[in-house]
Write an enzyme that holds these catalytic residues in place. Structure first.
Site, PDB file in Angstrom:
ATOM      1  N   TYR A 191      35.853  -9.464 -52.298  1.00  0.00           N
ATOM      2  CA  TYR A 191      34.513  -9.141 -51.573  1.00  0.00           C
ATOM      3  C   TYR A 191      33.781  -8.133 -52.780  1.00  0.00           C
ATOM      4  CZ  TYR A 191      37.721  -9.485 -47.557  1.00  0.00           C
ATOM      5  OH  TYR A 191      38.497  -9.840 -46.400  1.00  0.00           O
ATOM      6  N   GLU A 204      42.213   9.067 -30.009  1.00  0.00           N
ATOM      7  CA  GLU A 204      41.269   8.463 -28.803  1.00  0.00           C
ATOM      8  C   GLU A 204      40.080   9.187 -28.526  1.00  0.00           C
ATOM      9  OE1 GLU A 204      44.025   7.392 -25.650  1.00  0.00           O
ATOM     10  OE2 GLU A 204      44.433   5.567 -26.763  1.00  0.00           O
TER      11      GLU A 204
END
Length: 429
Positions: free
Chosen positions: A334, A410
């Site tokens: 990358y 969450e």
């Protein structure tokens, strides 16, 4: 007459862009609130059923079904399992792209959750657990929610949005292509977006925090293999052969001066690390050859190319000085992940508005790599980090991404949705 002019001026002010912006932001806030429970549901499903790179078949079906339910035209099978959808705004304007990566890791989950992954699969000949240990399940759920919210306000959007659900960010299996590079190769940006945005959850920040920086953000990542060939002989008579083990040790030491002495450390940091060395089978036999593998990390594309040349030259000449041969192979990984400076400056107020200036963190350079970098080479990009370590817990000691204990709060999901959608609205204003 003066009163009439003032009245006219006030009227024009009332119907100017700020009033429009206020209207669309009010609608966006309502739309985002309406997906607050759904994004958690989606994330839990994705977390429970993770899939490895280039094998995200069920994940892709799950995403595509949702996007079609929104009335979007959906393309599947991009770069094997990628899903792409385009939303046309109600007004003319530029195209921008939002990206989420979908793949999981060969890690056995050790987090006590009712929706913990119990999935297993074959990986390099072994049966392994599969877990969203890097948090890509959060990315997918956030982008699914962002798509639903933006569809609800599409008539007010002055531009189009490309939703990119990408496979294989963690790297394609051996012998396969994949990820962002393959999506681009297959024409993802045939109609080039004016900007591309992406996020990544991180345990190094607390919920409520967003991290970013202008310019280089994450390092390039290249793998190298150096094969040193000597001539086998008895360990008691090394002069009768050529010792590739000694030559390899000299190469390891010599290449450490590349980062410390040969490249400009004031320009950007760099790392040359060896991860494995293998050669020989017995204490009294000098072997024919030794193989070494390692990684190169940089934050500058020109420096990246320079280090590769220096590594090969150093290895070859050091080996030659001892009568051995060194063959260097570099797998080009990358590129450097770079946040476009102008785009980042423009959108920083948006992120500050979402989390508050006090929760907007300038992150240090990160030696990890991201294939979002390929998109940012094609068009201005902005990539940021979403904190997922619960408030009150020390983010410094929290289990890191890729750990079997990695945990994502969450409560951060809604913040991710708010950030991604607000970036779109503010950019297209």
């Amino acid at each position: 007459m003066l009163n009439k002019l003032l009245s006219t001026s006030l009227l024009l002010s009332a119907i100017s862009t700020p009033a429009f912006a206020s209207d669309i932001n009010t609608e966006l806030k309502s739309a985002n609130k309406s997906v607050s429970e759904k994004v958690i549901k989606w994330r839990r499903h994705l977390h429970q059923y993770p899939e490895l790179s280039n094998r995200e078949f069920e994940t892709a079906k799950y995403v595509a079904k949702h996007l079609r339910s929104l009335g979007l035209e959906v393309q599947t099978g991009v770069a094997h399992t990628g899903v792409v959808a385009k939303l046309k705004g109600g007004k003319k304007g530029p195209l921008i792209a939002l990206r989420a990566d979908m793949d999981a890791l060969p890690v056995k989950e050790q987090v006590d959750l009712p929706f913990a992954s119990t999935q297993t699969t074959e990986y390099k000949g072994n049966t392994v657990g599969v877990m969203h240990a890097c948090g890509h399940d959060n990315h997918v759920a956030i982008l699914m929610a962002a798509a639903e919210s933006l569809v609800k306000i599409k008539d007010q959007l002055a531009g189009d949005i490309l939703f990119v659900f990408q496979p294989a960010e963690e790297g394609a299996p051996d012998g396969e292509e994949g990820g962002a590079e393959l999506m681009l190769k297959e024409g993802l940006f045939k109609e080039k977006p004016e900007a591309v945005f992406g996020l990544h959850v991180t345990s190094s920040l607390n919920t409520g925090q967003i991290g970013f920086r202008e310019g280089p953000l994450m390092a390039s990542a290249d793998k190298f293999t150096i094969t040193v060939k000597g001539r086998q002989t008895h360990g008691s008579r090394p002069w009768n052969g050529v010792d590739p083990i000694v030559a390899s040790s000299q190469i390891i030491m010599a290449t450490q001066t590349i980062a410390s002495r040969q490249v400009d450390v004031t320009k950007a940091p760099s790392v040359v690390s060896f991860g494995a060395i293998n050669g020989g089978v017995r204490n009294n036999i000098i072997p024919d050859q030794v193989e070494m593998v390692g990684t190169i990390r940089t934050f500058d594309q020109e420096m990246r190319a320079d280090i590769k040349k220096r590594l090969a030259k150093t290895a070859e000449m050091v080996a030659e000085s001892g009568g051995a041969e060194a063959h260097v192979h570099i797998d080009h990984g990358y590129p450097v992940t770079v946040n476009d400076v102008e785009l980042t400056k423009k959108m920083t107020p948006t992120l500050a508005g979402v989390v508050g200036k006090e929760n907007l963190i300038t992150t240090p350079l990160i030696t990890g790599a991201e294939d979002f970098s390929y998109y940012a080479l094609e068009t201005p990009g902005m990539f940021f980090f979403l904190g997922v370590t619960p408030k009150g817990q020390d983010a410094v000691t929290a289990p890191s991404n890729h750990s079997p204990h990695f945990f994502a709060d969450e409560k951060a999901l809604q913040l991710g949705v708010n950030a991604m959608t607000q970036l779109v609205v503010d950019y297209l204003k």
